[in-house]
Design an enzyme around this catalytic site. Structure first.
Site, short mmCIF file in Angstrom:
data_model
loop_
_atom_site.label_atom_id
_atom_site.label_comp_id
_atom_site.label_asym_id
_atom_site.label_seq_id
_atom_site.Cartn_x
_atom_site.Cartn_y
_atom_site.Cartn_z
N HIS A 142 98.92 -31.08 -26.31
CA HIS A 142 99.48 -31.43 -25.13
C HIS A 142 100.10 -29.49 -24.71
O HIS A 142 100.67 -29.20 -24.11
CB HIS A 142 100.58 -32.19 -25.36
CG HIS A 142 100.50 -33.82 -25.56
ND1 HIS A 142 100.27 -33.90 -26.67
CD2 HIS A 142 99.34 -34.45 -24.39
CE1 HIS A 142 99.79 -35.13 -26.73
NE2 HIS A 142 99.17 -35.37 -25.42
N GLY A 155 93.82 -32.28 -19.80
CA GLY A 155 93.09 -31.94 -21.31
C GLY A 155 91.38 -32.08 -20.42
O GLY A 155 91.63 -33.42 -19.81
P1 AMP Z 1 97.63 -38.83 -23.32
O1 AMP Z 1 99.51 -37.48 -23.39
O2 AMP Z 1 97.22 -38.62 -24.09
O3 AMP Z 1 98.09 -39.39 -21.99
O4 AMP Z 1 97.63 -37.13 -23.11
C1 AMP Z 1 98.31 -36.06 -21.94
C2 AMP Z 1 97.75 -34.97 -21.48
O5 AMP Z 1 96.84 -34.56 -22.70
C3 AMP Z 1 95.86 -34.92 -20.58
O6 AMP Z 1 96.03 -34.31 -19.64
C4 AMP Z 1 95.11 -34.90 -22.09
O7 AMP Z 1 93.54 -34.59 -21.80
C5 AMP Z 1 95.52 -33.68 -23.11
N1 AMP Z 1 94.94 -33.40 -23.90
C6 AMP Z 1 95.32 -34.40 -24.87
N2 AMP Z 1 94.74 -34.81 -25.60
C7 AMP Z 1 94.36 -33.28 -26.03
C8 AMP Z 1 93.50 -32.53 -27.12
N3 AMP Z 1 92.97 -32.32 -27.97
N4 AMP Z 1 92.70 -31.14 -26.04
C9 AMP Z 1 93.34 -31.11 -24.80
N5 AMP Z 1 94.25 -31.75 -23.96
C10 AMP Z 1 94.64 -32.98 -24.47
#
Ligand code: AMP
Length: 292
Positions: free
Chosen positions: A37, A148
């Protein structure tokens, strides 16, 4: 860093930034933050003047009430991580603030992006994602939003929606951040035991083996998929939700792989759902690489 819990307060802040001529960068999250994040916050900082993150565990994108209940919540740690990464503001609404009495509007992307992979196994998930992202864009009013690559299908769906609805936002993809052992960082990883994590490592290992096999000339999707399955299904309590070769040209499942394909998989390890994918060419993906 400012923290806003109401739509009115976040709107007022964003309006003031825009009036001051600032370009707003936005990173939507569901919290339980990790380095992945924060990498998005850094990309957003490079592309804007002020960065807003949101932390909202969006109920409409969960197809399973238990999964929603068990989703990790670590607000205090999240706030200090975002401040440390240089966020100017964080929007942390409650579900009641985001979905007010009588809420009856949903955004749904149809077509090849939403008939396979996570869309097929999590009905309604991307409708919830598209809806909440549209709503958050309406509150935060970003010029650029960073997502991401780990959630590849999600960022492609958001990009399609932004194009189709003429939303004035640039969608940017940031590369997947991994732990040193290769596991893609995920808020859900904290629900894995040490033994579960060891089993989960079969996912990035299998994907990497498939990429190497593709590099050595293997083109049959089934053979590439088998390499992933073999790394995972040797363990107890591991279930493959899907594993498919998808051509970014058309976002179609293909039986013969080429240089525009990704191998994408979702797996349940001890009941924890993890997703990952690899571009068979080994490259990072930009929205411009995808024709769909
Ligand atoms: P989430 O909190 O899981 O909904 O993710 C929020 C954002 O963080 C989304 O755009 C995800 O794709 C991104 N994200 C989650 N894990 C990763 C990671 N390991 N590397 C890069 N971006 C990530």
């Amino acid at each position: 860093m400012d923290q806003f819990t109401t739509i009115a307060d976040q709107r007022a802040w964003s309006r003031a930034q825009l009036l001051a001529g600032k370009r707003i960068g936005f990173v939507p999250t569901m919290g339980a933050l990790h380095e992945g994040h924060l990498s998005l916050v850094r990309v957003a900082r490079q592309k804007s003047d002020v960065v807003v993150a949101s932390i909202f565990v969006n109920p409409t994108q969960f197809d399973n009430p238990e999964d929603l209940e068990r989703y990790p919540r670590t607000l205090e740690a999240d706030l200090s991580m975002l401040a440390g990464a240089g966020c100017a503001a964080v929007f942390t609404p409650t579900p009641a603030e985001m979905y007010q009495e009588g809420h009856a509007t949903f955004v749904e992307v149809v077509g090849p992006l939403t008939d396979k992979l996570c869309a097929a196994t999590r009905p309604g998930h991307f409708r919830g994602v598209a809806t909440v992202v549209t709503k958050l864009f309406g509150v935060v009013r970003p010029d650029v939003a960073v997502f991401g690559q780990k959630d590849l299908q999600q960022v492609l769906i958001v990009n399609r929606m932004v194009t189709d609805l003429n939303l004035p936002v640039e969608v940017v993809v940031a590369p997947t951040v991994r732990d040193p052992d290769g596991l893609a960082m995920s808020s859900r990883n904290r629900r894995l035991s040490a033994a579960g994590r060891a089993k989960a490592l079969g996912l990035p290992r299998g994907l990497e083996l498939a990429r190497q096999a593709f590099g050595a000339g293997e083109r049959q999707s089934l053979k590439l998929i088998e390499l992933v399955a073999n790394e995972l299904l040797v363990h107890e309590n591991v279930e493959l939700d899907y594993c498919d070769v998808i051509n970014l040209n058309g976002f179609a499942e293909v039986t013969t792989a080429d240089h525009r394909c990704v191998l994408a998989a979702a797996v349940f390890v001890d009941g924890v759902r993890l997703i990952d994918h690899i571009h068979l060419d080994g490259r990072a993906i930009a929205v411009a690489d995808v024709d769909v």
